[in-house]
Design a protein around this motif. Structure first.
Motif, PDB file in Angstrom:
ATOM      1  N   SER A 109      47.523  30.422  41.699  1.00  0.00           N
ATOM      2  CA  SER A 109      47.434  29.898  40.343  1.00  0.00           C
ATOM      3  C   SER A 109      46.680  28.582  40.311  1.00  0.00           C
ATOM      4  N   ALA A 110      46.074  28.319  39.156  1.00  0.00           N
ATOM      5  CA  ALA A 110      45.307  27.094  38.960  1.00  0.00           C
ATOM      6  C   ALA A 110      45.045  26.909  37.482  1.00  0.00           C
ATOM      7  N   TYR A 111      44.547  25.733  37.131  1.00  0.00           N
ATOM      8  CA  TYR A 111      44.119  25.525  35.752  1.00  0.00           C
ATOM      9  C   TYR A 111      42.915  26.412  35.443  1.00  0.00           C
ATOM     10  N   ALA A 112      41.985  26.538  36.411  1.00  0.00           N
ATOM     11  CA  ALA A 112      40.852  27.452  36.310  1.00  0.00           C
ATOM     12  C   ALA A 112      40.628  28.099  37.664  1.00  0.00           C
ATOM     13  N   ALA A 113      40.096  29.329  37.651  1.00  0.00           N
ATOM     14  CA  ALA A 113      39.807  30.056  38.901  1.00  0.00           C
ATOM     15  C   ALA A 113      41.074  30.284  39.719  1.00  0.00           C
ATOM     16  N   GLY A 114      41.895  31.211  39.236  1.00  0.00           N
ATOM     17  CA  GLY A 114      43.173  31.452  39.907  1.00  0.00           C
ATOM     18  C   GLY A 114      43.027  32.019  41.301  1.00  0.00           C
ATOM     19  N   GLY A 115      42.136  33.001  41.478  1.00  0.00           N
ATOM     20  CA  GLY A 115      41.969  33.633  42.782  1.00  0.00           C
ATOM     21  C   GLY A 115      40.898  32.980  43.626  1.00  0.00           C
ATOM     22  N   VAL A 116      39.646  33.027  43.133  1.00  0.00           N
ATOM     23  CA  VAL A 116      38.493  32.535  43.883  1.00  0.00           C
ATOM     24  C   VAL A 116      37.591  31.728  42.959  1.00  0.00           C
ATOM     25  N   TYR A 117      37.072  30.625  43.476  1.00  0.00           N
ATOM     26  CA  TYR A 117      36.119  29.777  42.751  1.00  0.00           C
ATOM     27  C   TYR A 117      34.853  29.664  43.589  1.00  0.00           C
ATOM     28  N   LEU A 118      33.740  30.232  43.084  1.00  0.00           N
ATOM     29  CA  LEU A 118      32.447  30.092  43.760  1.00  0.00           C
ATOM     30  C   LEU A 118      31.644  29.035  43.030  1.00  0.00           C
TER      31      LEU A 118
END
Length: 336
Positions: A109-118
């Protein structure tokens, strides 16, 4: 076992700088006040066959971050979180390079990009990205100025904002992926949301199957407006069986050789049922009579490439639409 460490900066559990190998480890319960709570790879390094879980970063990469290189392969990245505002990536982050390969990325979990952030580049391939969550955008995968996600399943992710499965902020490519059962119940783009800029900053979805996603606007794909108001590009995709509407804001769509219940503008598009093997059971391969067989357009990257099941991407002379190439059963003769 690398457990319950705290870094007042980067790499709560592990740091690999210009190399190093981490094999068969459990990396859990670590904290970083900046980036990479579980692991931080900088200009190289390899983490393989590890369990990276329940780590917390204040900034980027609750589970792991690859900055300017490094590879994470064959790992489970689960239950991590990023608590930052806007600079996030609950599970894994690539920043200006790095590769995430053959990993299960779930329940982050995150504020944005829960799984992967490229961010600004990086590759995600052959991964299962499932049941991740965000408050803002990109429940499963978020692109920011580049990156490639290919041959992966992006399934069952959720956002309280936009882009339940995939969110494009300007450029990036999602290729040969199954994007299914994702949701954005409060906003737009259950499967994919394009939030691109000018013609040099477009997101691309190629040879993907986008189905069984949900959102009030564009259950499958939504083309949002940004800067010059140009949407993203979808090619060789099946966008079908999503709720509500398969494609939203279609006047901004750059679609070609796609199959959808929505009448899409552009060359080679079909308004038809793709005839999946068994959609209710989650089997989205094509049947012999599917209108999507041999109905796509061949792209340069397809030479020697495989589909999501590992079959040749082009079985006959012309590629099929969607992430699965139709392959006849052994011993079955067909006239096409």
């Amino acid at each position: 076992i690398i457990v319950r460490n705290i870094a007042y900066g980067i790499g709560g559990g592990v740091v690999c700088s210009n190399g190093g190998v981490i094999i068969d480890c459990v990396i859990t319960g670590n904290v970083a006040t900046n980036n990479g709570a579980g692991a931080f790879l900088w200009y190289g390094g390899l983490i393989t066959n590890c369990f990276i879980a329940h780590n917390t970063a204040t900034n980027l990469g609750g589970g792991v971050i690859c900055e300017r290189g490094g590879t994470v392969a064959g790992c489970t990245i689960a239950g991590n979180r990023s608590t930052g505002y806007g600079l996030d990536g609950g599970g894994a982050v690539t920043y200006r390079g790095g590769t995430i390969r053959a990993c299960v990325i779930s329940n982050n979990s995150a504020y944005a990009a829960g799984g992967v952030y490229l961010m600004y580049n990086g590759i995600v391939e052959d991964c299962l990205i499932t049941n991740n969550y965000t408050l803002w955008d990109g429940g499963g995968v978020r692109f920011y100025y580049g990156g490639l996600c290919r041959r992966s399943q992006i399934i069952g992710n959720y956002t309280a904002g936009r882009g339940g499965g995939v969110f494009f902020s300007r450029t990036g490519v999602v290729q040969n992926c199954l994007i299914a059962y994702n949701s954005a119940p409060n906003e737009k783009g259950g499967g994919i949301l394009f939030y691109s800029g000018n013609l040099s900053q477009l997101g691309y979805a190629e040879s993907c199957t986008i189905t069984a996603n949900s959102s009030p606007l564009g259950g499958g794909v939504y083309f949002d407006e940004r800067d010059s108001g140009i949407g993203g590009c979808i090619t060789n995709c099946i966008i079908y069986g999503n709720t509500d509407f398969d494609v939203g804001n279609i006047h901004m769509a750059r679609a070609s050789f796609c199959c959808s219940a929505t009448n899409l503008p552009g060359d080679g598009n079909l308004n038809a049922n793709p005839l999946f093997v068994n959609a209710s059971a989650g089997i989205f391969a094509l049947t012999p009579g599917s209108p999507c067989v041999n109905a796509g357009t061949n792209l340069p990257w397809m030479a020697g490439a495989t589909d999501l099941d590992g079959h040749p991407r082009i079985h006959y002379d012309v590629v099929d639409m969607g992430c699965y190439e139709y392959i006849p059963e052994p011993g079955v003769w067909e006239i096409l």
